[in-house]
Write an enzyme that holds these catalytic residues in place. Structure first.
Site, PDB file in Angstrom:
ATOM      1  CB  SER A 228      -0.873  -0.005   1.259  1.00 32.88           C
ATOM      2  OG  SER A 228      -1.626   1.189   1.346  1.00 32.88           O
TER       3      SER A 228
ATOM      4  CE1 TYR B 133      -4.216  -2.377   5.419  1.00 30.41           C
ATOM      5  CE2 TYR B 133      -3.503  -0.115   5.057  1.00 30.41           C
ATOM      6  CZ  TYR B 133      -3.983  -1.312   4.557  1.00 30.41           C
ATOM      7  OH  TYR B 133      -4.222  -1.453   3.210  1.00 30.41           O
TER       8      TYR B 133
HETATM    9  N1  LIG Z   1      -8.983  -0.717  -0.776  1.00 25.93           N
HETATM   10  C1  LIG Z   1      -7.935   0.072  -0.725  1.00 25.93           C
HETATM   11  O1  LIG Z   1      -8.083   1.294  -0.917  1.00 25.93           O
HETATM   12  C2  LIG Z   1      -6.572  -0.498  -0.498  1.00 25.93           C
HETATM   13  C3  LIG Z   1      -5.460   0.381  -0.577  1.00 25.93           C
HETATM   14  C4  LIG Z   1      -4.180  -0.146  -0.450  1.00 25.93           C
HETATM   15  C5  LIG Z   1      -3.984  -1.486  -0.226  1.00 25.93           C
HETATM   16  N2  LIG Z   1      -5.068  -2.311  -0.133  1.00 25.93           N
HETATM   17  C6  LIG Z   1      -4.810  -3.734   0.109  1.00 25.93           C
HETATM   18  O2  LIG Z   1      -5.472  -4.513  -0.861  1.00 25.93           O
HETATM   19  C7  LIG Z   1      -5.893  -5.757  -0.283  1.00 25.93           C
HETATM   20  C8  LIG Z   1      -7.380  -5.950  -0.509  1.00 25.93           C
HETATM   21  O3  LIG Z   1      -8.071  -4.861   0.070  1.00 25.93           O
HETATM   22  P1  LIG Z   1      -9.650  -4.661  -0.063  1.00 25.93           P
HETATM   23  O4  LIG Z   1      -9.883  -3.220   0.102  1.00 25.93           O
HETATM   24  O5  LIG Z   1     -10.156  -5.391  -1.257  1.00 25.93           O
HETATM   25  O6  LIG Z   1     -10.156  -5.419   1.267  1.00 25.93           O
HETATM   26  P2  LIG Z   1     -11.633  -6.003   1.592  1.00 25.93           P
HETATM   27  O7  LIG Z   1     -11.705  -6.073   3.077  1.00 25.93           O
HETATM   28  O8  LIG Z   1     -12.641  -5.196   0.892  1.00 25.93           O
HETATM   29  O9  LIG Z   1     -11.571  -7.461   0.988  1.00 25.93           O
HETATM   30  C9  LIG Z   1     -10.618  -8.352   1.522  1.00 25.93           C
HETATM   31  C10 LIG Z   1     -10.963  -9.767   1.158  1.00 25.93           C
HETATM   32  O10 LIG Z   1      -9.987 -10.601   1.811  1.00 25.93           O
HETATM   33  C11 LIG Z   1     -10.676 -11.580   2.576  1.00 25.93           C
HETATM   34  N3  LIG Z   1      -9.865 -11.916   3.741  1.00 25.93           N
HETATM   35  C12 LIG Z   1      -9.640 -11.136   4.827  1.00 25.93           C
HETATM   36  N4  LIG Z   1      -8.888 -11.791   5.711  1.00 25.93           N
HETATM   37  C13 LIG Z   1      -8.634 -13.008   5.184  1.00 25.93           C
HETATM   38  C14 LIG Z   1      -7.925 -14.128   5.629  1.00 25.93           C
HETATM   39  N5  LIG Z   1      -7.339 -14.163   6.834  1.00 25.93           N
HETATM   40  N6  LIG Z   1      -7.830 -15.210   4.823  1.00 25.93           N
HETATM   41  C15 LIG Z   1      -8.441 -15.201   3.619  1.00 25.93           C
HETATM   42  N7  LIG Z   1      -9.159 -14.182   3.152  1.00 25.93           N
HETATM   43  C16 LIG Z   1      -9.255 -13.084   3.923  1.00 25.93           C
HETATM   44  C17 LIG Z   1     -12.018 -10.968   2.928  1.00 25.93           C
HETATM   45  O11 LIG Z   1     -12.983 -11.968   3.243  1.00 25.93           O
HETATM   46  C18 LIG Z   1     -12.330 -10.205   1.655  1.00 25.93           C
HETATM   47  O12 LIG Z   1     -12.917 -11.062   0.678  1.00 25.93           O
HETATM   48  C19 LIG Z   1      -5.515  -5.691   1.195  1.00 25.93           C
HETATM   49  O13 LIG Z   1      -4.288  -6.344   1.384  1.00 25.93           O
HETATM   50  C20 LIG Z   1      -5.366  -4.208   1.441  1.00 25.93           C
HETATM   51  O14 LIG Z   1      -4.482  -3.937   2.494  1.00 25.93           O
HETATM   52  C21 LIG Z   1      -6.349  -1.847  -0.245  1.00 25.93           C
END
Ligand SMILES: NC(=O)c1ccc[n+]([C@@H]2O[C@H](COP(=O)([O-])OP(=O)(O)OC[C@H]3O[C@@H](n4cnc5c(N)ncnc54)[C@H](O)[C@@H]3O)[C@@H](O)[C@H]2O)c1
Length: 265
Positions: free
Chosen positions: A142, A156
């Site tokens: 991120s 985080y």
């Molecule tokens: N959304 C953003 O703006 C953003 C920005 C930077 C980085 N990220 C990174 O991108 C990735 C996805 O983010 P997102 O926003 O889609 O998150 P989200 O919470 O919307 O979706 C995450 C998914 O991962 C699954 N999950 C969570 N913990 C788990 C586990 N222990 N084992 C298996 N599955 C698991 C959840 O059930 C869900 O389907 C993350 O690593 C997050 O840190 C997101």
């Protein structure tokens, strides 16, 4: 001819949000995929993508913080499709709290899912990649932690910055054995995670919190999950054959402005 034709990928955290966007980009570009998630909801997303893209998709219910479950999911992938060429370590969690109220249990939760989840996924796929003398891993870091941070993100941010370290070490360690490892550094996309963060940031008006994110982004909007999917597909593909150990920012310019007040705009 798709850039991922003939490739087999595992994608963690694929039920919703960015994982679903990555899955969509991957099948659009021809990959066979295993969508891994801790909840059974992943099967609904898989079924939608199968219908939409006539794609070859299996699902596996696994918690990425549990090594055995991840290994089982990767084995299922290899048993079904005959190989695993790509791993997208996407599953992650984010809970906000002021540092003095952030418990050690909260910190451990972030470490176990965000860091150990990626660690476990790499541990599970690399033996297969070594056998086939090729592989590509894309880790979801991120901009948070490595470049910027907002208050309340201590756990985080720590874990997301750590993933840059994991990316660089594995990249250099496996470069001569034809396994590439890169990470993506997203600003903000609207996903269930970000909706949860918005509700924690502004309980009275979460939609305002989301709208206000866009004010700080020079492109004036959040990312679409599939845009992150396209970057991930490129890094995973042979088109990126000389890219390893890279951290690629995808943020609509959000980390660029020096101030919100100076300049001619
Ligand atoms: N959304 C953003 O703006 C953003 C920005 C930077 C980085 N990220 C990174 O991108 C990735 C996805 O983010 P997102 O926003 O889609 O998150 P989200 O919470 O919307 O979706 C995450 C998914 O991962 C699954 N999950 C969570 N913990 C788990 C586990 N222990 N084992 C298996 N599955 C698991 C959840 O059930 C869900 O389907 C993350 O690593 C997050 O840190 C997101």
């Amino acid at each position: 001819m798709g850039k991922l034709d003939g490739k087999v990928a595992v994608i963690t955290g694929a039920a919703v949000g960015l994982g679903a966007g990555i899955a969509e980009a991957f099948v659009k570009h021809g990959a066979k995929i295993c969508m891994i998630n801790r909840s059974a909801r992943v099967e609904e997303t898989a079924e939608r993508l199968r219908k939409q893209y006539n794609a070859q998709i299996i699902t596996a219910i696994a918690d990425v913080s549990n090594r055995e479950q991840v290994e089982e999911a990767v084995k299922k992938t290899v048993d079904t499709f005959g190989a695993v060429h790509i791993a997208c370590c996407n599953a992650g969690v984010c809970q906000l709290a002021p540092f003095e109220q952030m418990t050690d249990e909260m910190f451990d939760f972030h470490i176990n899912v965000n860091i150990k989840g990626a660690w476990n996924t790499c541990k599970a796929v690399i033996p297969y990649m070594l056998q086939q003398h090729s592989g590509s891993i894309v880790i979801a870091s991120s901009v948070t932690g490595d470049i910027v941070a907002d208050a309340g993100e201590a756990a985080y941010a720590t874990t997301k910055a750590a993933l840059v370290g994991l990316t660089k070490c594995l990249a250099v360690e496996y470069a001569a054995r034809n396994i590439r490892v890169n990470c993506t550094q997203l600003g903000y996309a609207r996903t269930p995670m970000v909706e949860g963060m918005a509700a924690e940031s502004n309980p009275a008006d979460p939609e305002k919190a989301i709208r206000d994110i866009a004010l700080g982004v020079p492109m004036g909007r959040l990312a679409q999950p599939v845009e992150v999917g396209e970057l991930t597909a490129f890094l995973a593909s042979d088109e990126a054959s000389y890219i390893t150990g890279a951290q690629i920012v995808i943020d609509g310019g959000s980390t660029l402005p020096e101030t919100m007040s100076m300049g001619t705009n």
